[in-house]
Design an enzyme around this catalytic site. Structure first.
Site, PDB file in Angstrom:
ATOM      1  N   HIS A   1      -9.082   1.986  12.144  1.00  0.00           N
ATOM      2  CA  HIS A   1      -9.032   3.091  10.942  1.00  0.00           C
ATOM      3  C   HIS A   1      -9.679   4.128  10.466  1.00  0.00           C
ATOM      4  CE1 HIS A   1      -4.853   1.277  11.262  1.00  0.00           C
ATOM      5  NE2 HIS A   1      -3.931   1.990  10.426  1.00  0.00           N
TER       6      HIS A   1
ATOM      7  N   HIS B   1       0.643   8.831  13.393  1.00  0.00           N
ATOM      8  CA  HIS B   1      -0.774   8.400  12.822  1.00  0.00           C
ATOM      9  C   HIS B   1      -1.038   7.450  13.451  1.00  0.00           C
ATOM     10  CE1 HIS B   1      -3.044   5.053   9.700  1.00  0.00           C
ATOM     11  NE2 HIS B   1      -1.936   4.381  10.035  1.00  0.00           N
TER      12      HIS B   1
ATOM     13  N   GLU C   1       0.205  -0.392  15.933  1.00  0.00           N
ATOM     14  CA  GLU C   1      -0.296  -0.946  14.821  1.00  0.00           C
ATOM     15  C   GLU C   1      -0.295  -2.725  15.831  1.00  0.00           C
ATOM     16  OE1 GLU C   1      -1.592  -0.528  12.397  1.00  0.00           O
ATOM     17  OE2 GLU C   1      -1.290   1.876  11.671  1.00  0.00           O
TER      18      GLU C   1
ATOM     19  N   LYS D   1       0.462  -1.201  -0.188  1.00  0.00           N
ATOM     20  CA  LYS D   1       0.023  -0.227   0.149  1.00  0.00           C
ATOM     21  C   LYS D   1       1.183   1.261   0.274  1.00  0.00           C
ATOM     22  CE  LYS D   1      -4.634  -1.091   2.663  1.00  0.00           C
ATOM     23  NZ  LYS D   1      -5.319  -0.551   3.443  1.00  0.00           N
TER      24      LYS D   1
ATOM     25  N   GLU E   1      -7.273  -5.574  -1.482  1.00  0.00           N
ATOM     26  CA  GLU E   1      -7.798  -5.383  -0.026  1.00  0.00           C
ATOM     27  C   GLU E   1      -9.306  -5.488  -0.935  1.00  0.00           C
ATOM     28  OE1 GLU E   1      -6.653  -2.330   2.901  1.00  0.00           O
ATOM     29  OE2 GLU E   1      -8.692  -1.620   2.079  1.00  0.00           O
TER      30      GLU E   1
ATOM     31  N   LYS F   1       0.582 -10.009   8.680  1.00  0.00           N
ATOM     32  CA  LYS F   1       0.261  -9.603   7.486  1.00  0.00           C
ATOM     33  C   LYS F   1       0.743 -10.102   5.990  1.00  0.00           C
ATOM     34  CE  LYS F   1       0.177  -5.067   6.154  1.00  0.00           C
ATOM     35  NZ  LYS F   1       0.508  -3.224   6.404  1.00  0.00           N
TER      36      LYS F   1
END
Lengths: 369, 369
Positions: free
Chosen positions: B248, B265, B185, B143, B237, B227
């Site tokens: 998110h 973030h 995360e 991404k 996705e 992941k």
């Protein structure tokens, strides 16, 4: 109506060719999802076809069609215009399930296609080419891009459309100069890949320029067949697809060296093909008579057979950033024969200089005799 | 050194994890072609690691490494910075056979990865993540994006790196606040997909924050395993990968509503997970005790458990443009249990308002008791 197919597995798509195609709701319908539709077009094409395309999309089930108008001409392939397109899409809250329809010529297809490639990391798009250049070449194959001050098409993506809807009736409204510029890419296809197409053009180019419907349909179909085959074999231009760039290394230099928009892309490709042809005679044993055939066909089409007299140094400088360069060397698409292009990296720079001189404005009058 | 693999057929790539990895020439070497190499980094990471990475690249055979420095922080994920990167690459005449190395945190990876995705229609790139957030999450999966004034990560591409080189020793120089943001995360991965990881964190989060090497290596490895598996199953996705967006939807609203950069973030994701947890309790039968577990783990990590008090209306407005929206409806990643996330489109807006209120600043002090 005729339908070809670009065989790309999960990303395969149809090319619909025919008069009235842009009104055919059933051609859009399979490619619309649950999301919204945005038509990207410009101030010249919009007044001619936007309402008809919107009506077809509505008949196909699109509830709420957003129109995004950009300026006409090559200057629209800019970073700034792209950002304004994103602003319109985001402002209208188009989601990842939206579809963009690119309604216009090569500039609109490249710009709107690239917008689709990167909007929310990629959404679907449909090409509705309205110029000959876009119908015979740029709408097929998924090349999308914008220009950068330092080079044409330098920022872009390979992003295949879901469908190409080529309405040959739309060519009736095309300005004369753009029609001729489109024929340049047909000539390119022939010289690079298909000697029979060159033979056909030598017999029929006047019919084509008179917009004879059958002649237009023939070159659109044949060009799309050639392009679909090459793209299916080499989607990302790692191999044979690069041969479709015949005339483009020199042509991009002409466009960049003259300021984008002064030359139409097809005009620059025409003059670029003359230089590439001259280089082929010097470096790839192309008979001089075939270079003359190329020049004559371009002249009959009303296309330039010489680039601006920027001087070989400036051409070489502009070409040094060419995307086909590998390990720092410019690679040239040359002809060994009509219909047989090859990629060559081992070209003597003296031959390149001579070819540029032979294909530049000062030499054009002489060569034309 | 440990190596995982992201199984993506022709685009498969290794994730190398270990102390000193960024100095290992042999990890870069297989991914360098005949072209040049550009390292994109910023003014904070550059002074720490740029010379070491350049030296490793040179040992790997890169002749002439270009360094491109951008500003530090989320503001670098902008249209303007991206254009400056292109200008540097084009100015140095980097060709289509060049490779970009993204040296830095999530911002650098997103920006440099997107630059690689669209420079000359796509060139290769290597991720060298130097923050915990980038090592456990953003450097893996392809991404890439920049922000738009109207939304975070709105312009981007799926463009897989050729390799990820995660040097856990680089985390020694990471500011405390960024370390905690990275743990957010990891917590996300656990709550969304892996209850065992949450159990491990509940026993070991203090070791992690003390930068115990084995603890850091454990969370980087486990996060990358999770992941890599999800990305291999769903690169773009369209399915399960969306579950990695737990927290998110709300988190992006916090970032956008506060001005990019005010919240890291990971901090916004932390507060966003509290809102998503509160919504899960209301709309997906997640036991209230599990929401409390989430809050407590975030608090032990020193992360926010409440977003800014923008009011539910403003949150809903900011979220309406979320990329997960389909057919105009916001879709939420909710938890049915710890480690079991689901995607839901049928959420009652009253529950969303209540969850926002329960996860906003005013309620935080009370909830923390």
């Amino acid at each position: 109506m005729e339908t070809l197919r670009v065989a790309l597995g999960g990303r395969a798509y149809p090319i619909h060719i025919g008069a009235g195609a842009l009104d055919a709701a059933e051609l859009y319908q399979p490619h619309l999802g649950a999301g919204r539709v945005a038509v990207v077009t410009n101030a010249v094409v919009g007044p001619l076809y936007l309402e008809r395309v919107k009506a077809a999309l509505q008949r196909a089930g699109a509830a709420d069609v957003l129109a995004v108008l950009v300026e006409d001409g090559e200057s629209a392939k800019s970073w700034g215009t792209l950002d304004r397109v994103f602003d319109a899409l985001l402002g209208a809250r188009l989601g990842r399930d939206s579809v963009i329809v690119a309604l216009g010529g090569g500039v609109i297809g490249d710009l709107a296609g690239f917008a689709a490639a990167v909007y929310q990391r990629g959404i679907h798009f449909i090409q509705v080419p309205t110029t000959l250049l876009a119908q015979v070449d740029s709408s097929v194959g998924g090349k999308t891009a914008v220009n950068h001050a330092r080079g044409k098409n330098m920022i872009g993506a390979f992003h295949q459309p879901r469908a190409v809807i080529a309405d040959v009736a739309a060519l009736a409204t095309l300005p004369e100069r753009e029609l001729r510029a489109g024929v340049a890419e047909v000539i390119k296809h022939g010289f690079a890949l298909d000697a029979a197409l060159i033979g056909w053009l030598e017999s029929n180019v006047e019919r084509l320029l008179a917009r004879d419907a059958a002649a237009l349909a023939h070159v659109v179909r044949r060009s799309c067949e050639l392009k679909a085959e090459v793209v299916a074999a080499d989607e990302r231009e790692a191999g044979p697809r690069i041969l479709l760039n015949f005339g483009h290394t020199f042509g991009h230099a002409i466009e960049a060296g003259s300021g984008y928009g002064a030359w139409l892309h097809g005009e620059a490709v025409a003059a670029g093909m003359v230089m590439a042809g001259e280089l082929s005679a010097r470096a790839a044993h192309l008979p001089a008579a075939e270079v003359l055939r190329l020049r004559r066909l371009l002249q009959r089409t009303g296309l330039p057979v010489g680039g601006p007299a920027l001087g070989p140094e400036r051409y070489l400088e502009l070409m040094a950033g060419d995307k086909k360069a590998a390990a720092g060397r410019i690679r040239y698409v040359l002809l060994e024969a009509v219909g047989r292009a090859v990629l060559r990296a081992d070209v003597d720079e003296r031959d390149v200089r001579a070819a540029i001189a032979a294909g530049s404005a000062a030499s054009t009058a002489a060569a034309a005799q």
